[in-house]
Write a protein that holds these residues in place. Structure first.
Motif, mmCIF file in Angstrom:
data_model
loop_
_atom_site.group_PDB
_atom_site.id
_atom_site.type_symbol
_atom_site.label_atom_id
_atom_site.label_comp_id
_atom_site.label_asym_id
_atom_site.label_seq_id
_atom_site.Cartn_x
_atom_site.Cartn_y
_atom_site.Cartn_z
ATOM 1 N N ALA A 25 0.827 -1.209 0.000
ATOM 2 C CA ALA A 25 0.000 0.000 0.000
ATOM 3 C C ALA A 25 0.861 1.259 0.000
ATOM 4 O O ALA A 25 0.560 2.224 -0.722
ATOM 5 N N VAL A 26 1.927 1.262 0.778
ATOM 6 C CA VAL A 26 2.809 2.435 0.823
ATOM 7 C C VAL A 26 3.474 2.657 -0.531
ATOM 8 O O VAL A 26 3.593 3.801 -0.998
ATOM 9 N N MET A 27 3.898 1.586 -1.204
ATOM 10 C CA MET A 27 4.541 1.747 -2.506
ATOM 11 C C MET A 27 3.570 2.277 -3.545
ATOM 12 O O MET A 27 3.954 3.067 -4.419
ATOM 13 N N ILE A 28 2.300 1.888 -3.473
ATOM 14 C CA ILE A 28 1.306 2.441 -4.388
ATOM 15 C C ILE A 28 1.070 3.915 -4.077
ATOM 16 O O ILE A 28 0.888 4.743 -4.983
ATOM 17 N N TRP A 29 1.094 4.275 -2.795
ATOM 18 C CA TRP A 29 1.011 5.695 -2.411
ATOM 19 C C TRP A 29 2.196 6.474 -2.985
ATOM 20 O O TRP A 29 2.023 7.565 -3.543
ATOM 21 N N GLU A 30 3.393 5.904 -2.866
ATOM 22 C CA GLU A 30 4.583 6.567 -3.405
ATOM 23 C C GLU A 30 4.497 6.712 -4.917
ATOM 24 O O GLU A 30 4.875 7.751 -5.481
ATOM 25 N N LEU A 31 4.016 5.681 -5.587
ATOM 26 C CA LEU A 31 3.858 5.735 -7.042
ATOM 27 C C LEU A 31 2.908 6.850 -7.446
ATOM 28 O O LEU A 31 3.207 7.641 -8.358
ATOM 29 N N ALA A 32 1.772 6.931 -6.760
ATOM 30 C CA ALA A 32 0.804 7.979 -7.072
ATOM 31 C C ALA A 32 1.395 9.367 -6.842
ATOM 32 O O ALA A 32 1.182 10.285 -7.641
ATOM 33 N N ARG A 33 2.162 9.523 -5.761
ATOM 34 C CA ARG A 33 2.767 10.827 -5.451
ATOM 35 C C ARG A 33 3.875 11.186 -6.434
ATOM 36 O O ARG A 33 4.108 12.369 -6.705
ATOM 37 N N MET A 34 4.590 10.192 -6.954
ATOM 38 C CA MET A 34 5.614 10.486 -7.953
ATOM 39 C C MET A 34 4.987 11.041 -9.230
ATOM 40 O O MET A 34 5.532 11.942 -9.863
#
Length: 244
Positions: A25-34
């Motif tokens: 979930a955190v990596m998907i959050w990071e992807l969206a923020r990138m």
């Protein structure tokens, strides 16, 4: 982080599931923020949705898993203002890889998950030190300027050694050595893919969650590539008897 990961893998069950779901979930959050740096609330809601989907998936019939894993990627892509295909492909890969790690732990046991993780770690460590000491031609300078062929090959050789060590206490055949080396390549491709994404988005790190080390995506990109390869491998051979 290493100690938490080791304990969670050793315990398995809900402990490892919680860690895998959280990291995914955190990596998907990071992807969206990138892709959309100002998308704070939306990225957090998408991460929560991803965690809910993957958590629910682990308790449902496996026949539904592919359709369910498409959901976070599809919903997020629909909400993106740009790079929709990029988000969809990376989010799907992250979700599938995270789910795959849990399945590997449950279906194949702690030994083979540790094999996967150790191959990834040795690939990184061997590649880092060999690249610094030996230098030489760059592996893919347009995507990852710091990676060298010497470090890349050292990662393969280190993974082969890991495979040879696992032969001493498992029932695997000698094929495990070259399979470990291919797993190392998959890990490196995961790293390369994330490097390409960061260059495309014009960012240095996936986030600043880990001071001095970037984000979780930066730390687990190789593990994602290795997990996806392991899922493919499981379609070809019986993982607990690799190489027989």
């Amino acid at each position: 982080m290493v100690s938490v990961g080791i304990v969670a893998i050793a315990l398995g069950g809900v402990w490892f599931q919680m860690l895998a779901v959280f990291v995914t979930a955190v990596m998907i959050w990071e992807l969206a923020r990138m892709i959309q740096p100002a998308w704070d609330v939306g990225a957090m809601l998408l991460a929560a949705f991803s965690a809910s989907v993957i958590s629910g998936l682990l308790a449902l019939n496996p026949d539904w898993h592919l359709a369910l894993l498409l959901a976070p990627a599809a919903v997020g892509a629909a909400m993106m203002q740009r790079e929709r295909l990029t988000f969809f492909l990376f989010a799907l890969a992250i979700a599938v890889a995270g789910w795959g790690l849990v399945v590997a732990r449950e279906n194949y046991g702690v030994t083979w998950l540790f094999w996967l993780v150790i191959v990834v770690v040795v690939t990184d460590v061997a590649g880092y030190f060999a690249g610094r000491r030996l230098g030489g031609p760059k592996f893919w300078p347009r995507v990852s300027p710091k990676k060298t062929w010497s470090g890349t090959v050292a990662g393969w050789l280190g993974a082969g050694v890991v495979g040879a060590l696992f032969l001493t206490f498992t029932d695997s055949g000698w094929d495990l050595i070259w399979i470990s080396m291919i797993l190392s390549m998959a890990s490196q491709m995961g790293d390369i893919a994330e490097s390409a994404l960061k260059r495309r988005m014009g960012v240095k790190d996936s986030s600043a969650l880990i001071p001095g080390h970037g984000g979780l995506f930066d730390r687990f990109d190789g593990l994602l590539g290795a997990s996806l390869f392991t899922l493919l491998l499981a379609l070809i051979v019986d993982v607990p008897e690799i190489g027989l």
